[in-house]
Design a protein around this motif. Structure first.
Motif, mmCIF file in Angstrom:
data_model
loop_
_atom_site.group_PDB
_atom_site.id
_atom_site.type_symbol
_atom_site.label_atom_id
_atom_site.label_comp_id
_atom_site.label_asym_id
_atom_site.label_seq_id
_atom_site.Cartn_x
_atom_site.Cartn_y
_atom_site.Cartn_z
ATOM 1 N N TYR A 186 28.530 -44.102 -19.070
ATOM 2 C CA TYR A 186 29.024 -45.549 -19.431
ATOM 3 C C TYR A 186 30.598 -45.724 -18.613
ATOM 4 N N ARG A 187 30.282 -47.028 -18.001
ATOM 5 C CA ARG A 187 31.620 -47.209 -17.242
ATOM 6 C C ARG A 187 32.230 -48.725 -17.763
ATOM 7 N N THR A 188 33.322 -48.685 -17.727
ATOM 8 C CA THR A 188 33.934 -49.815 -18.221
ATOM 9 C C THR A 188 33.754 -51.015 -17.245
ATOM 10 N N ASP A 189 33.667 -50.736 -15.950
ATOM 11 C CA ASP A 189 33.546 -51.369 -14.944
ATOM 12 C C ASP A 189 31.922 -52.303 -15.018
ATOM 13 N N ASP A 190 31.206 -51.733 -15.697
ATOM 14 C CA ASP A 190 29.801 -52.001 -15.721
ATOM 15 C C ASP A 190 29.554 -52.035 -17.220
ATOM 16 N N PRO A 191 30.240 -52.905 -18.079
ATOM 17 C CA PRO A 191 30.291 -52.717 -19.553
ATOM 18 C C PRO A 191 28.953 -53.287 -20.387
ATOM 19 N N TYR A 192 27.971 -53.514 -19.753
ATOM 20 C CA TYR A 192 27.026 -54.112 -20.408
ATOM 21 C C TYR A 192 25.543 -52.872 -20.199
ATOM 22 N N ALA A 193 26.257 -52.062 -19.327
ATOM 23 C CA ALA A 193 24.927 -51.170 -18.876
ATOM 24 C C ALA A 193 25.140 -49.709 -19.380
ATOM 25 N N VAL A 194 23.927 -48.875 -19.482
ATOM 26 C CA VAL A 194 24.282 -47.395 -19.530
ATOM 27 C C VAL A 194 23.734 -46.958 -18.711
ATOM 28 N N HIS A 195 23.921 -45.839 -18.040
ATOM 29 C CA HIS A 195 23.343 -45.108 -16.880
ATOM 30 C C HIS A 195 22.707 -43.730 -17.401
ATOM 31 N N ILE A 196 21.726 -43.500 -16.939
ATOM 32 C CA ILE A 196 21.027 -42.111 -17.479
ATOM 33 C C ILE A 196 20.565 -41.624 -15.945
ATOM 34 N N ALA A 197 21.158 -40.181 -15.822
ATOM 35 C CA ALA A 197 20.555 -39.375 -14.410
ATOM 36 C C ALA A 197 19.659 -38.130 -15.154
ATOM 37 N N PHE A 198 18.524 -38.019 -14.733
ATOM 38 C CA PHE A 198 17.837 -37.071 -15.047
ATOM 39 C C PHE A 198 17.809 -35.879 -13.951
ATOM 40 N N HIS A 199 17.490 -35.038 -14.300
ATOM 41 C CA HIS A 199 17.392 -33.741 -13.361
ATOM 42 C C HIS A 199 18.843 -33.583 -12.611
ATOM 43 N N ILE A 200 19.774 -33.525 -13.297
ATOM 44 C CA ILE A 200 21.222 -33.686 -12.622
ATOM 45 C C ILE A 200 21.193 -32.018 -12.151
ATOM 46 N N GLY A 201 22.093 -31.999 -11.087
ATOM 47 C CA GLY A 201 21.817 -30.775 -10.370
ATOM 48 C C GLY A 201 21.093 -30.350 -9.395
ATOM 49 N N SER A 202 20.082 -31.317 -9.336
ATOM 50 C CA SER A 202 18.975 -31.033 -8.610
ATOM 51 C C SER A 202 19.100 -31.899 -7.242
ATOM 52 N N GLU A 203 18.587 -31.797 -6.146
ATOM 53 C CA GLU A 203 18.736 -32.674 -4.923
ATOM 54 C C GLU A 203 18.494 -34.036 -5.094
ATOM 55 N N HIS A 204 17.272 -34.372 -6.004
ATOM 56 C CA HIS A 204 17.020 -35.929 -6.040
ATOM 57 C C HIS A 204 16.987 -36.162 -7.630
#
Length: 160
Positions: free
Chosen positions: A29-47
């Motif tokens: 969650y970033r305060t510069d994008d306050p309405y959104a949540v971001h989810i990254a799956f497979h973190i640490g992978s190439e893609h």
């Protein structure tokens, strides 16, 4: 200065009622994008796979089923554990993900302390930007621009 609230956790990709595989993920969650949540799956992978959707949707989905279309979220119990299910749909396919409700709720509480519900617009500086745009100028030149018609009328005579 912008604040970032992150949490790494292991989700489960539900393949069938009997089978799920672990998927490392990062909630951001970033305060510069306050309405959104971001989810990254497979973190640490190439893609890694990234999804962004409304924070309000995830907040509501911790308590009751919500969403439609590409993102749906609802709480449930699996083997006595409280979980949040997220159904994600895209042209590339569909996924059903299971997240531990206590971890998601704790992370959401942190985001709500940083930017309380209803105060998201303040983070964007929209009011300050509008005030700057609408501020009177000392030269009067801005008024001249507003008074001029930038598009000639269709009623003008040929040659004018």
């Amino acid at each position: 200065m912008h604040t970032v609230v992150e949490r790494e956790l292991e989700l489960k990709l539900v393949l069938s009622p009997e089978r799920a595989i672990p998927v490392p993920a990062r909630l951001t969650y970033r305060t510069d994008d306050p309405y959104a949540v971001h989810i990254a799956f497979h973190i640490g992978s190439e893609h890694p796979v990234n999804w962004t959707f409304a924070r309000e949707l995830l907040v509501e989905g911790v308590f009751r089923p919500c969403g439609h279309g590409d993102v749906r979220v609802w709480p449930t119990k699996v083997e006595g554990r409280s979980v949040v299910l997220m159904a994600l749909s895209s042209p590339d396919g569909d996924a059903l993900l299971e997240a531990p409700a206590p971890a998601v709720s704790a992370w959401l509480e942190r985001t709500l302390r940083v930017v309380p519900p209803g105060s998201e617009a303040e983070q964007l500086g929209i009011d300050d930007g509008l005030a700057e745009l609408l501020a009177p100028t000392t030269s009067g030149r801005a008024d001249e621009l507003w008074l001029r018609d930038p598009w000639p009328s269709d009623e003008s005579k040929d040659g004018e």
